[in-house]
Every structure is written in structure tokens, then in C-alpha cells.
Write a protein that holds these residues in place. Structure first.
Motif, mmCIF file in Angstrom:
data_model
loop_
_atom_site.group_PDB
_atom_site.id
_atom_site.type_symbol
_atom_site.label_atom_id
_atom_site.label_comp_id
_atom_site.label_asym_id
_atom_site.label_seq_id
_atom_site.Cartn_x
_atom_site.Cartn_y
_atom_site.Cartn_z
ATOM 1 N N VAL A 5 2.924 15.521 -14.184
ATOM 2 C CA VAL A 5 3.460 14.529 -15.123
ATOM 3 C C VAL A 5 4.959 14.369 -14.839
ATOM 4 O O VAL A 5 5.694 15.352 -14.713
ATOM 5 C CB VAL A 5 3.228 14.963 -16.582
ATOM 6 N N GLY A 6 5.378 13.144 -14.717
ATOM 7 C CA GLY A 6 6.764 12.856 -14.382
ATOM 8 C C GLY A 6 7.006 12.733 -12.896
ATOM 9 O O GLY A 6 8.117 12.384 -12.472
ATOM 10 N N SER A 7 5.967 12.992 -12.093
ATOM 11 C CA SER A 7 6.097 12.889 -10.627
ATOM 12 C C SER A 7 4.894 12.156 -10.035
ATOM 13 O O SER A 7 4.262 12.634 -9.097
ATOM 14 C CB SER A 7 6.223 14.285 -10.001
ATOM 15 N N GLY A 8 4.568 11.038 -10.638
ATOM 16 C CA GLY A 8 3.496 10.210 -10.102
ATOM 17 C C GLY A 8 2.168 10.295 -10.821
ATOM 18 O O GLY A 8 1.226 9.569 -10.477
ATOM 19 N N ALA A 9 2.042 11.159 -11.799
ATOM 20 C CA ALA A 9 0.790 11.236 -12.562
ATOM 21 C C ALA A 9 0.621 9.976 -13.417
ATOM 22 O O ALA A 9 1.612 9.427 -13.919
ATOM 23 C CB ALA A 9 0.786 12.470 -13.454
ATOM 24 N N PRO A 10 -0.620 9.506 -13.607
ATOM 25 C CA PRO A 10 -0.847 8.290 -14.418
ATOM 26 C C PRO A 10 -0.750 8.598 -15.908
ATOM 27 O O PRO A 10 -1.726 8.483 -16.653
ATOM 28 C CB PRO A 10 -2.267 7.876 -14.013
ATOM 29 N N HIS A 11 0.450 8.987 -16.342
ATOM 30 C CA HIS A 11 0.585 9.488 -17.706
ATOM 31 C C HIS A 11 0.407 8.406 -18.773
ATOM 32 O O HIS A 11 -0.106 8.683 -19.855
ATOM 33 C CB HIS A 11 1.936 10.196 -17.893
ATOM 34 N N LYS A 12 0.811 7.165 -18.479
ATOM 35 C CA LYS A 12 0.678 6.109 -19.496
ATOM 36 C C LYS A 12 -0.783 5.825 -19.811
ATOM 37 O O LYS A 12 -1.167 5.702 -20.983
ATOM 38 C CB LYS A 12 1.379 4.837 -19.022
ATOM 39 N N GLN A 13 -1.607 5.726 -18.777
ATOM 40 C CA GLN A 13 -3.032 5.495 -18.980
ATOM 41 C C GLN A 13 -3.664 6.684 -19.691
ATOM 42 O O GLN A 13 -4.493 6.524 -20.598
ATOM 43 C CB GLN A 13 -3.711 5.269 -17.630
ATOM 44 N N PHE A 14 -3.260 7.877 -19.287
ATOM 45 C CA PHE A 14 -3.781 9.102 -19.899
ATOM 46 C C PHE A 14 -3.422 9.151 -21.385
ATOM 47 O O PHE A 14 -4.261 9.486 -22.233
ATOM 48 C CB PHE A 14 -3.202 10.312 -19.166
ATOM 49 N N MET A 15 -2.188 8.822 -21.711
ATOM 50 C CA MET A 15 -1.755 8.835 -23.104
ATOM 51 C C MET A 15 -2.516 7.819 -23.936
ATOM 52 O O MET A 15 -2.909 8.093 -25.082
ATOM 53 C CB MET A 15 -0.246 8.571 -23.170
ATOM 54 N N ALA A 16 -2.770 6.648 -23.352
ATOM 55 C CA ALA A 16 -3.555 5.631 -24.056
ATOM 56 C C ALA A 16 -4.974 6.131 -24.314
ATOM 57 O O ALA A 16 -5.551 5.864 -25.376
ATOM 58 C CB ALA A 16 -3.592 4.344 -23.235
ATOM 59 N N THR A 17 -5.524 6.874 -23.368
ATOM 60 C CA THR A 17 -6.870 7.428 -23.539
ATOM 61 C C THR A 17 -6.887 8.463 -24.647
ATOM 62 O O THR A 17 -7.827 8.513 -25.447
ATOM 63 C CB THR A 17 -7.366 8.050 -22.220
#
Length: 337
Positions: A298-310
């Protein structure tokens, strides 16, 4: 113009339509309707997916396989109910999956189960009832496997539902099917959910803390303790040290579904252990932190926005990540108190 020849053509069209309709009603659909059986697609729409559907495949044995075989017969794919998942059962499972537009892999998971089962109640008869009775018997309820949903079967269903923490209404719906198939543990049971999380190789649970050493309060140990009926332990250096906290089934279910329903590979760094703010939802057993998503930090290319929405879709109300103070390198998902 309404001449005799036009009227004759219209009559012929109506007769042809009537014959076609009669052909439909006298085909397989009519037989199903007469037996009180709905098509699998209709039941799939009516039955929501449950968290606790087992996975059966070639080589599996036991009451769950026998129930599966009865349900295949119920759905028009007759197979001997011998409790052994052999080649014949695999063939019928694949054929059924094709009719439901599922991947015909011969593996019976949640998508296949929800199309096989149907809601049963007093007065029902047939192979689906035999499936329910087979599972009831395997779960310690003395019932005859005769395919008739009698008053005795209703009583045994109610007894099982009560023991499993379900609404004891005597109706075998999706939650009862799932509990029967998984040994009487309802989808919301925290121990059952913890067991399923431990079985997921793509949910990595930390065995160390980033801020201290205490094996008893790591994310993995929190889930291990929950699976055996204990509370999850907080760390000795936190604001609420050395406490046993019951993990919330909503949070556990959300964590599990991130993998099983949405396909994420994730690494959980903390649950109730570690050091958090004094009023943190971690200490209430309703939050977890994730450092890696699909192999990326997280913070280095992980799809965190999509994950957070999920996470929000799964019911989390407090979701924090990069861009939020103190969360540049992890995602925090927490449920309501």
C-alpha cells in the motif's frame, strides 16, 4: 380488410401459437411444475450467497456428497447417491454447471450450491428433501431419509436450527442449507469464519508486529484464538493491554469476502494487537489493517482505492488509507460499534 382468407390466416397463426405453448407445457417444465420444483435459475435468484458453502470435488466423500447427489437428481441430473464423488458425479456436476452458465469444472463451490439448493418446508417431497434429511441425520438429528417433509422432519429441522443459532422456523432456506453442509456453524459464527480465513492461503496474517514483540497478539494468533473459541488478545504495550476481545463476525466476514468474493490477495498486519489510538476500533474487535494488496505494498502501487471501495461495499464504515493522516502505508477497514 377482414376477408375470409385473412381471418383464416389469423386463425392458423393462433393455432400454431397454441400448439407451441402446449408443447412447452407438456415438456420437462411441466413435469417440474407438477412436482412443485422451480428451475435452478429461479432458485438462484431467490437464494442469496452465503459465506459458508463448502467446496466438494472429485475424491470427496461423506454426507455432503450424498446430499449433493440427491440435489443433482432433483435438478434433473440423476446420479447414484452413494456418498462418493466419482467420475459419474463429476460428469453430472459439469453438465449442470453448463446449464447454469457456470464454469464447468466439476467443482462444487458457492456458485453451484446456490443453484442446486431450493427452499423446503412441510409437505415437500422428492430428492431435495432426501438431501436435507441426509444432512440432518449426519448432524445428529434422528430422521428417516424417505423424501417426505413430514411433521417429524419439520421438528428435526427446528431442533437443528435452534442448536445452530438460526431462526427455528422449520423451513430449510439458504442459511439452513449452508449450516447443514458445514456442520451446523451458521455464516455469522465467528469461530467458523476464523477457520475459513485460516484456510485461505492468499490471506496472509502477520506473525510479528511492526512496533514490538508479542506472539500472542499477532494478527495470525488473533484469528487462531478466535477459531478455537477464545477472544483475540491485545498487545501488552497498547492503550488497552492484555485484553481478550471477541472479533465481530461482520468484520471477519468482510475480511473473508475480500478474498473469496472479490479475489484480492492481501496481507493483514494488525487486528486487535499493536499500538493504536485510545478509542481505536481495533480494540473493539471490529477493524483490521492491510499492508499489501495483490502483492504490492500500500502506497507503492497497490490498488488501494479500489480495495477501500470494496471494504465499504462489505459494510466497513471507517475506511482509511493513503491520503489520510497516519495511513500512507496501510489500509484500515473498520465496522460500526
Amino acid at each position: 380488410m377482414n376477408t375470409p382468407s385473412v381471418r383464416a390466416r389469423r386463425t392458423a397463426v393462433r393455432l400454431a401459437a397454441g400448439i407451441a405453448a402446449l408443447a412447452v407445457l407438456t415438456g420437462p417444465a411441466a413435469s417440474l411444475a407438477a412436482a412443485g420444483v422451480r428451475p435452478a435459475a429461479a432458485d438462484a435468484a431467490a437464494l442469496p450467497a452465503a459465506a459458508d458453502w463448502p467446496t466438494l470435488k472429485a475424491g470427496s466423500k461423506g454426507a455432503g456428497v450424498t446430499a449433493l447427489q440427491h440435489l443433482l437428481t432433483f435438478r434433473g441430473r440423476p446420479v447414484t447417491a452413494d456418498g462418493s464423488f466419482g467420475p459419474a458425479t463429476t460428469t453430472e456436476v459439469k453438465a449442470f454447471q453448463k446449464t447454469q452458465r457456470l464454469t464447468p469444472d466439476g467443482v462444487v463451490g458457492s456458485a453451484t450450491w446456490t443453484r442446486l439448493v431450493t427452499t423446503l418446508r412441510g409437505g415437500a417431497k422428492g430428492a431435495a428433501v432426501k438431501a436435507a434429511q441426509t444432512l440432518l441425520k449426519a448432524r445428529g438429528q434422528a430422521v428417516t431419509v424417505d423424501g417426505a417433509f413430514s411433521a417429524t422432519t419439520t421438528a428435526k429441522v427446528k431442533a437443528f436450527q435452534k442448536a445452530a443459532g438460526l431462526t427455528a422456523d422449520g423451513v430449510v432456506g439458504p442459511a439452513t442449507w449452508a449450516a447443514l453442509l458445514t456442520g451446523g456453524k451458521p455464516a455469522g459464527d465467528r469461530a467458523a469464519l476464523a477457520e475459513r480465513i485460516l484456510a485461505q492461503k492468499q490471506i496472509a496474517l502477520a506473525t510479528v508486529h511492526p512496533g514490538g514483540r508479542h506472539a500472542g497478539s499477532t494478527a495470525r494468533q488473533n484469528i487462531v484464538d478466535t477459531a478455537v473459541g477464545k477472544g483475540a488478545l491485545t498487545s501488552p504495550w497498547g492503550d488497552k493491554p492484555n485484553r481478550r476481545v471477541p472479533l465481530d463476525p461482520r468484520m471477519l466476514s468482510g475480511l473473508l469476502k475480500l478474498r473469496t468474493q472479490y479475489g484480492y490477495r492481501l496481507s493483514v498486519s494488525e487486528i486487535v494487537g499493536g499500538d493504536h489510538s485510545g478509542n481505536s476500533r481495533h480494540y473493539a474487535g471490529i477493524a483490521f489493517d492491510v499492508t499489501h494488496i495483490n502483492g504490492r505494498h500500500v502506497g507503492s502501487g497497490a490498488p488501494h482505492k479500489q480495495f477501500m471501495a470494496t471494504c465499504r461495499k462489505l459494510g466497513a464504515q471507517e475506511v482509511l488509507g493513503p491520503g489520510d493522516p497516519g495511513h500512507g502505508r496501510h489500509v484500515h477497514c473498520a465496522w460500526s460499534r
